[in-house]
Design an enzyme around this catalytic site. Structure first.
Site, short mmCIF file in Angstrom:
data_model
loop_
_atom_site.label_atom_id
_atom_site.label_comp_id
_atom_site.label_asym_id
_atom_site.label_seq_id
_atom_site.Cartn_x
_atom_site.Cartn_y
_atom_site.Cartn_z
N PRO A 173 0.83 -1.20 0.00
CA PRO A 173 0.00 0.00 0.00
C PRO A 173 0.87 1.25 0.00
CG PRO A 173 0.20 -0.84 2.22
CD PRO A 173 0.93 -1.82 1.34
N CYS A 190 3.64 28.87 -15.77
CA CYS A 190 3.19 29.32 -17.10
C CYS A 190 2.66 28.15 -17.93
CB CYS A 190 4.34 30.01 -17.81
SG CYS A 190 4.91 31.40 -16.83
N TYR A 226 1.82 10.93 -3.27
CA TYR A 226 2.07 11.41 -4.64
C TYR A 226 1.96 12.94 -4.71
CZ TYR A 226 1.32 6.43 -5.28
OH TYR A 226 1.41 5.06 -5.16
N1 LLP Z 1 2.87 -1.56 -6.04
C1 LLP Z 1 3.19 -1.24 -7.30
C2 LLP Z 1 3.88 -2.21 -8.12
C3 LLP Z 1 2.85 0.04 -7.80
O1 LLP Z 1 3.15 0.35 -9.05
C4 LLP Z 1 2.18 0.96 -6.98
C5 LLP Z 1 1.81 2.31 -7.47
C6 LLP Z 1 1.88 0.59 -5.65
C7 LLP Z 1 2.23 -0.68 -5.23
C8 LLP Z 1 1.18 1.50 -4.70
O2 LLP Z 1 -0.11 1.78 -5.10
P1 LLP Z 1 -1.10 2.60 -4.13
O3 LLP Z 1 -1.35 1.74 -2.93
O4 LLP Z 1 -0.43 3.86 -3.76
O5 LLP Z 1 -2.30 2.79 -4.94
N2 LLP Z 1 0.94 9.10 -9.01
C9 LLP Z 1 -0.36 8.47 -9.11
C10 LLP Z 1 -0.34 7.05 -8.58
C11 LLP Z 1 0.70 6.19 -9.22
C12 LLP Z 1 0.74 4.79 -8.67
C13 LLP Z 1 1.94 4.05 -9.15
N3 LLP Z 1 2.10 2.73 -8.63
C14 LLP Z 1 -1.37 9.35 -8.40
O6 LLP Z 1 -1.00 10.39 -7.87
O7 LLP Z 1 -2.58 9.02 -8.37
#
Ligand code: LLP
Length: 414
Positions: free
Chosen positions: A271, A341, A370
Site C-alpha cells: 500500500p 506558465c 504522490y
Molecule cells: N505496487 C506497485 C507495483 C505500484 O506500481 C504501486 C503504485 C503501488 C504498489 C502502490 O499503489 P497505491 O497503494 O499507492 O495505490 N501518481 C499516481 C499514482 C501512481 C501509482 C503508481 N504505482 C497518483 O497520484 O494518483
C-alpha cells in the site's frame, strides 16, 4: 501557525494518522501471515520511512535511490521488494549487495539480466515474477496497470512458461509471485476478480517451485472528496453523497483474506496512498484574486510543480481556507491556480469556495501521497518544505530549497 512560521507552499503530515493507518491495515490482516511493504513512491521523506520502519513495515522500492533512502532511514534491505520495469545493472548490483528480499521481475529480458548480474557477483538473486492478470481496475487510465495493454508484468497466459524458464537460470532463486492492478481503486471487486484468476496459478506454482510469498500489490483507494468544514459526521455523509467512496481496510481484508489464507503463503501488501494520502495536506498562500468577465481566479503561491495530481490525472483535492469563514460568508465558483506558465497549472476549476483574498491561506487536503514526491523545479521554483507533526511536536523534516539549491551541480562551460 506552521504556515506563518515556515511559509508556503508547505507540506504537513500527521505521524499519528500514518501510524493509525498502518496499524489498522496490519490488524485487519491479523489472520494472515503477512508483511506490509509501504510503496514508498507515494511519500519517501526519511522521517515518514523511519516512522513506518519502526512500526515494522517493509518497503516496496522502485529504484536504487529508494533503497538508499530506506537504508538512511534505518529500514532493512531484507524487508524490501524491488519492483519496476527498467532496473539497471547499477541498481541490481546495489540491491543484491544490500540483500533485498525479492526482485519483482517484469519481463523475460529482465529475468535473464538479473541472472547474469547475480552470476557475475557470485550470488543467487531472489526473484518473483509480476503477473498481469488482465483485469480492469476501473480507475484513471494513467494509474491502471493490470490490463494486458499496460507495460507492467507478464501476461497471465504466459506466466507458467516464464517460471519454467526462470527455474532453469542458475543464478536465480524463485521466491514468490507478485501482482498489482492499479491505484486509487474504490471497490473490492477488481481485487477479488484478480485473485480469482491468480489463486489457482499461485497454487500450481507453489507446488512446482516452493514459493515463499505472494504479493498482492497496493491500490486501495482513499477519500479525496469531502471536507471537515462542518464537522465529521456531516462531512462523512457529504463525502458519500459526493461519490467520495473508499475501501475501508476491514472490507478489503474481508474480501481478500478468505481467498489468500488457504494458500499457506506469506502475503505481502504494497500500500502507498492508503497509508499516507489522507495524512497530509499542502498549504498554499493566496497571492492575488483575479476577476475576469468569464471567471474568478484564486492565484496561489503553490503551483503544479508542487502538486501535479490535478494537472496530470484530473485529481481532486478538497480546498479549505485555513481560517474558517463565517457561516454567512459569500461563496462562489472559482478556479484555484498556480503561478506556473501553463494552462494546466490548476488545483480546482469552477469550485464552489468561500470567498478569499490576497494573504489568506488554503489547505489542499489528501496530499500526503504522490504530492511532494512528484514535485519538480519547473519554472525554477524551489521545492517546498515538509513538516511532520507528532503529538504536540512539529518538525521540519525537509527544508525548503534555497535558490543556491536550484543551481547545485550546474556549471557554466569552460
Ligand atoms: N505496487 C506497485 C507495483 C505500484 O506500481 C504501486 C503504485 C503501488 C504498489 C502502490 O499503489 P497505491 O497503494 O499507492 O495505490 N501518481 C499516481 C499514482 C501512481 C501509482 C503508481 N504505482 C497518483 O497520484 O494518483
Amino acid at each position: 501557525k506552521l504556515a506563518s512560521e515556515h511559509g508556503t507552499p508547505l507540506y504537513v503530515y500527521s505521524a499519528k494518522t500514518i501510524r493509525d493507518h498502518y496499524c489498522r491495515l496490519d490488524e485487519a490482516l491479523a489472520g494472515l501471515d503477512h508483511r506490509v511493504c509501504f510503496a514508498m513512491k507515494a511519500n519517501s521523506n526519511l522521517a515518514v520511512l523511519a516512522l513506518l520502519a519502526r512500526e515494522g513495515a517493509g518497503f516496496d522500492i522502485v529504484s536504487g535511490g529508494e533503497l538508499f533512502r530506506v537504508l538512511k532511514a534505518g529500514g532493512r534491505a531484507d524487508a524490501c521488494t524491488f519492483a519496476g520495469v527498467g532496473k539497471t545493472r547499477e541498481e541490481i548490483e546495489y540491491a543484491l549487495g544490500q540483500g533485498v528480499y525479492s526482485f519483482n521481475v517484469e519481463s523475460e529480458p529482465e529475468l535473464e539480466f538479473i541472472n547474469e548480474v547475480a552470476g557475475a557477483m557470485g550470488r543467487k538473486a531472489p526473484v518473483a515474477l509480476r503477473v498481469n492478470p488482465d483485469v480492469d481496475a476501473q480507475t484513471h487510465k494513467y494509474i491502471s496497470t493490470g490490463k494486458s495493454h499496460n507495460k507492467f508484468g507478464i501476461g497471465i497466459d504466459r506466466i507458467l512458461g516464464v517460471y519454467a524458464a526462470a527455474a532453469k537460470l542458475p543464478h536465480l532463486k524463485i521466491r514468490g509471485i507478485q501482482t498489482h492492478i492499479g491505484s486509487q481503486i474504490l471497490e473490492t471487486k477488481p481485487f477479488v476478480e484478480a485473485l480469482g484468476k491468480l489463486v489457482p496459478i499461485v497454487e500450481e506454482l507453489k507446488s512446482l517451485y516452493g514459493l515463499e510469498f505472494f504479493s498482492i500489490g497496493g491500490g486501495v483507494g482513499i477519500i479525496y472528496h469531502g471536507t471537515l468544514e462542518s464537522g465529521a459526521p456531516d462531512w462523512w455523509k457529504r463525502a458519500e453523497a459526493d461519490g467520495g467512496r473508499r475501501i475501508a481496510f476491514d472490507d478489503y481484508a474481508q474480501a481478500v483474506v478468505p481467498l489468500l489464507k488457504p494458500l499457506g503463503l506469506k502475503i505481502l501488501l504494497e500500500p502507498g496512498r492508503s497509508l499516507v494520502g489522507n495524512a497530509g495536506a499542502m498549504l498554499a498562500g493566496v497571492v492575488y484574486v483575479k476577476r475576469t468577465p468569464a471567471k474568478t481566479f484564486v492565484i496561489t503561491d503553490a503551483g503544479m510543480n508542487d502538486l501535479i495530481r490535478p494537472a496530470l490525472y484530473e485529481g481532486h483535492h478538497e480546498i479549505v481556507p485555513l481560517k474558517e469563514p463565517a457561516a454567512d460568508a459569500p461563496r462562489g465558483p472559482v478556479d484555484v491556480v498556480g503561478p506556473v506558465c501553463e494552462s494546466g497549472d490548476f488545483f480546482a476549476q469552477d469550485r464552489d469556495l468561500p470567498s478569499v483574498k490576497a494573504g489568506d491561506r488554503l489547505a489542499l487536503l489528501s496530499a500526503g501521497a504522490y504530492g511532494f514526491v512528484m514535485a519538480s523545479n519547473y519554472n525554477s521554483r524551489r521545492l517546498p518544505a515538509e513538516i511532520l507533526v507528532d503529538g504536540d511536536k512539529a518538525e521540519v523534516v525537509r527544508e525548503r530549497q534555497s535558490w543556491d539549491d536550484l543551481i547545485a551541480g550546474e556549471k557554466l562551460p569552460g
